[in-house]
Scaffold this motif. Sequence first.
Motif, mmCIF file in Angstrom:
data_model
loop_
_atom_site.group_PDB
_atom_site.id
_atom_site.type_symbol
_atom_site.label_atom_id
_atom_site.label_comp_id
_atom_site.label_asym_id
_atom_site.label_seq_id
_atom_site.Cartn_x
_atom_site.Cartn_y
_atom_site.Cartn_z
ATOM 1 N N VAL A 185 5.129 16.524 28.029
ATOM 2 C CA VAL A 185 5.472 17.101 26.718
ATOM 3 C C VAL A 185 4.236 17.115 25.827
ATOM 4 O O VAL A 185 3.960 18.105 25.121
ATOM 5 C CB VAL A 185 6.616 16.305 26.066
ATOM 6 N N GLU A 186 3.471 16.026 25.838
ATOM 7 C CA GLU A 186 2.251 15.971 25.018
ATOM 8 C C GLU A 186 1.251 17.039 25.450
ATOM 9 O O GLU A 186 0.625 17.700 24.620
ATOM 10 C CB GLU A 186 1.624 14.577 25.120
ATOM 11 N N ILE A 187 1.107 17.218 26.763
ATOM 12 C CA ILE A 187 0.155 18.207 27.271
ATOM 13 C C ILE A 187 0.591 19.628 26.909
ATOM 14 O O ILE A 187 -0.208 20.436 26.412
ATOM 15 C CB ILE A 187 -0.004 18.052 28.794
ATOM 16 N N THR A 188 1.846 19.961 27.171
ATOM 17 C CA THR A 188 2.307 21.331 26.911
ATOM 18 C C THR A 188 2.325 21.635 25.415
ATOM 19 O O THR A 188 2.077 22.773 25.013
ATOM 20 C CB THR A 188 3.691 21.560 27.529
ATOM 21 N N ASP A 189 2.610 20.643 24.586
ATOM 22 C CA ASP A 189 2.536 20.858 23.132
ATOM 23 C C ASP A 189 1.103 21.163 22.708
ATOM 24 O O ASP A 189 0.863 22.018 21.842
ATOM 25 C CB ASP A 189 3.050 19.626 22.379
ATOM 26 N N GLY A 223 5.369 24.035 44.045
ATOM 27 C CA GLY A 223 6.627 23.646 44.673
ATOM 28 C C GLY A 223 6.541 22.329 45.410
ATOM 29 O O GLY A 223 7.511 21.568 45.475
ATOM 30 N N LEU A 224 5.373 22.024 45.972
ATOM 31 C CA LEU A 224 5.190 20.758 46.684
ATOM 32 C C LEU A 224 5.079 19.577 45.724
ATOM 33 O O LEU A 224 5.218 18.426 46.145
ATOM 34 C CB LEU A 224 3.931 20.815 47.551
ATOM 35 N N GLY A 225 4.813 19.860 44.470
ATOM 36 C CA GLY A 225 4.624 18.798 43.488
ATOM 37 C C GLY A 225 5.705 18.745 42.434
ATOM 38 O O GLY A 225 5.485 18.215 41.342
ATOM 39 N N ALA A 226 6.889 19.293 42.745
ATOM 40 C CA ALA A 226 8.049 19.231 41.841
ATOM 41 C C ALA A 226 7.799 19.943 40.520
ATOM 42 O O ALA A 226 8.310 19.535 39.482
ATOM 43 C CB ALA A 226 8.457 17.770 41.589
ATOM 44 N N TYR A 227 7.035 21.070 40.560
ATOM 45 C CA TYR A 227 6.826 21.831 39.330
ATOM 46 C C TYR A 227 8.060 22.639 38.936
ATOM 47 O O TYR A 227 8.221 22.999 37.779
ATOM 48 C CB TYR A 227 5.659 22.808 39.505
ATOM 49 N N ARG A 228 8.897 22.932 39.925
ATOM 50 C CA ARG A 228 10.007 23.861 39.663
ATOM 51 C C ARG A 228 10.883 23.334 38.531
ATOM 52 O O ARG A 228 11.403 22.229 38.570
ATOM 53 C CB ARG A 228 10.833 24.055 40.926
ATOM 54 N N GLU A 229 11.019 24.197 37.481
ATOM 55 C CA GLU A 229 11.843 23.925 36.309
ATOM 56 C C GLU A 229 11.422 22.645 35.585
ATOM 57 O O GLU A 229 12.206 22.024 34.887
ATOM 58 C CB GLU A 229 13.327 23.870 36.679
ATOM 59 N N SER A 230 10.166 22.256 35.747
ATOM 60 C CA SER A 230 9.646 21.084 35.044
ATOM 61 C C SER A 230 9.092 21.496 33.679
ATOM 62 O O SER A 230 8.943 22.686 33.376
ATOM 63 C CB SER A 230 8.539 20.425 35.865
ATOM 64 N N VAL A 231 8.758 20.508 32.864
ATOM 65 C CA VAL A 231 8.136 20.781 31.563
ATOM 66 C C VAL A 231 6.801 21.490 31.761
ATOM 67 O O VAL A 231 6.461 22.432 31.039
ATOM 68 C CB VAL A 231 7.954 19.468 30.779
ATOM 69 N N LEU A 232 6.034 21.063 32.762
ATOM 70 C CA LEU A 232 4.746 21.691 33.034
ATOM 71 C C LEU A 232 4.897 23.156 33.389
ATOM 72 O O LEU A 232 4.132 24.007 32.912
ATOM 73 C CB LEU A 232 4.045 20.942 34.172
ATOM 74 N N GLU A 233 5.878 23.482 34.214
ATOM 75 C CA GLU A 233 6.024 24.865 34.671
ATOM 76 C C GLU A 233 6.276 25.826 33.513
ATOM 77 O O GLU A 233 5.953 27.010 33.599
ATOM 78 C CB GLU A 233 7.164 24.964 35.684
ATOM 79 N N GLN A 234 6.799 25.340 32.406
ATOM 80 C CA GLN A 234 7.119 26.207 31.270
ATOM 81 C C GLN A 234 5.886 26.881 30.672
ATOM 82 O O GLN A 234 6.011 27.922 30.023
ATOM 83 C CB GLN A 234 7.857 25.408 30.199
ATOM 84 N N GLY A 263 1.619 30.192 24.013
ATOM 85 C CA GLY A 263 1.371 29.828 22.629
ATOM 86 C C GLY A 263 -0.042 30.215 22.253
ATOM 87 O O GLY A 263 -0.424 31.377 22.308
ATOM 88 N N ALA A 264 -0.866 29.219 21.872
ATOM 89 C CA ALA A 264 -2.256 29.481 21.505
ATOM 90 C C ALA A 264 -3.222 29.210 22.635
ATOM 91 O O ALA A 264 -4.414 29.494 22.508
ATOM 92 C CB ALA A 264 -2.636 28.623 20.291
ATOM 93 N N GLY A 265 -2.766 28.665 23.761
ATOM 94 C CA GLY A 265 -3.670 28.233 24.824
ATOM 95 C C GLY A 265 -3.692 29.152 26.022
ATOM 96 O O GLY A 265 -2.662 29.703 26.425
ATOM 97 N N ARG A 266 -4.862 29.299 26.603
ATOM 98 C CA ARG A 266 -5.002 30.059 27.844
ATOM 99 C C ARG A 266 -4.723 29.148 29.025
ATOM 100 O O ARG A 266 -5.204 28.017 29.082
ATOM 101 C CB ARG A 266 -6.411 30.623 27.967
#
Length: 661
Positions: free
Chosen positions: A301-305, A324-335, A584-587
């Motif tokens: 959450v801190e990173i994506t914010d 997919g191998l690292g549980a990104y699916r539907e995670s906060v990071l994947e957003q 958002g504002a980040g690439r």
Amino acid sequence: MRKFGKRHLMIAGRGLVLFLIIAGLLLPGPGNESENSRVLVLVDQSDRVTSTAIARAREQLAADLKPFAKDLVIDTFDFGKEGGLAEAVSEALQESLWRLEPQDRNGIVIASDGQWEPEVESLLSRMREARVPVYWLAVSSDGIRPRITRIDAPARARAGQRIQASIEAEVPSTGRYFVELFSNDEPVGRFSLAGKDRAVFPLTVPAGGAMRLDVDLYDEDTGQVVDRLRAGALVNITSAPELLVIARGYSPIAASLVAGGWSITHILPNEFAGLDAPISRFSALILDDVAATDMAAEDWVEITDAVRNDALGLLVLGGPDSFGLGAYRESVLEQVLPVVSEPPEDETPASIFFLVDISGSMGRQPGGIEGLRTARDAIIFTASALRPADRVGLIAFDVEARQLLAPTTRGDHAAAINSVWPGQASGGTSVIPALDLARAAFAKEQAEQKLLLLVTDGMLKPEDLSELQTWLSTDDLEFIAMIVSDGQTEIPLSRVELGDRATLLMIDDVIRLPALMRKEVENRRTAVVTDRTRPVVISAPPVSGLSSDWPSLDAFVLTRARPEATVMLAGNHGEPLLAAWTAGAGRVVTLTGGLNQWATDWLEWSHWPVLAAGLVNYIAVTDAGSTKLHTAHESSNRLSIVLDTGDVQDMTDSWRVRLVP
């Protein structure tokens, strides 16, 4: 400038056609009281045509007009050069109209290459309406005018960084030419264009301000400057960005950036929470083959914010523990990623059965392990990543087995499992009834992939072990056994011999059980391309000076690009390899093959340093003030947006605003 057509020319050609025009000027018509028949000859002297071609055109015109010379007033004017009638064709024609006497019978001859500006069309229309015939003598050039066509350089760079300036020029195939590059009026070097149309200069960026690049093009035989480009490029010099790299171990890109003089903080995933400053102080974050389960939810959450709100650049590199191998699916990071951890095409649904041991030994075990509670958390976490189209079932067993959920599709598998989860552990243990129940249920399933996941403490009876061994050798199922243990007690189940389709994991660190279970399921559900793949360029990557001949990847994880993302490199069937977008504002940039063990050819590529630095330059915020957007709602219900560009003098990026209700 463009090649102009002949539809508004009264005539274009020579010989008989020109004779007819001249005859029309000389033969008086009804009521014609003109005193003179006049021809204005306009000769193109621009650098586009050579002196030899113009000389031939003059000879041709003299020959064509000679029979009428005594009866015509012939005025010849040059245009297209300093001191001539005019610089442009349109100006020359306008000047011609002013010079024509209305009472005379007038005609115009243009000796030119036909590279005319759009305004000429309306002027020719006016001449046709005024009954002034126009004759175009097409002049063919012996060569092309030597000129600088463009200069490419990064829009921004940091002090001390090595960059490249690429200069393109058009020069004749004969003759010798060279270009000279200047940086802030200081000569950088010369480059011969013998047999080439492109010169590349390596540059070291000075400190502070901006770097202006000027170019001179020389004729080597005469030593004369034949073209000059001033302020051809402007490189804004920014402060050096500070980068954060998170990796489980050695990171080739981190090592390369350190060698290149970048400021790098390199940490393990479990060290993120201990950072002594907010992540927003970094210009960019590189995740090198890091699983979503390697860090706590609040860390993501801190990173994506920071990506969305503070313009933190994010580079996500693939590998065996990513996407997919690292549980990104539907995670906060994947957003915030430009890709989702799903194949480009729809996945084939699977039938998945969870078998959970609820015997008494799965209660509180030696070492304080709460086996059943840990199993519940792991199964719910794993089920949350499964697709609604998957058919998921749940069986609980002690000495007997009962089916708590029949395998079926549903909107939320995790919620369904949680609603029927058994209360507490009790009784003895026998896995065979549960396996028989699962076998009967699987017999009715039509899915191509059938996966059975067993969670137990492994304390099975000898007769169960023998029957399980037979069962594993005959059933065409994928089998995963997760054994919860304190790491001290001998586990009978560990003695079972497993085939290629079965996996057995001993879990003594129970906090890792959810992550390991989900990873095992994702590994079997996620497609990984293991054929060597040469990337296909779809859109130009944001790194200058790279060859279009990219090295092959040994493997990459299949993902699907979001509709808003830009796919720059793709696999043989369009699978995204290098993708980017703005969250958002980040690439944010993703490389699904990573820059490590799956990209060995990339690490040995001669362009590797340019690639590593270029990717970071693309995502890194070098001046926080240059990316801050401030909004204010005015009383008139208008929205004001103020952009602070800091010291940036030249912006090549587009700024987009999206209003969300």
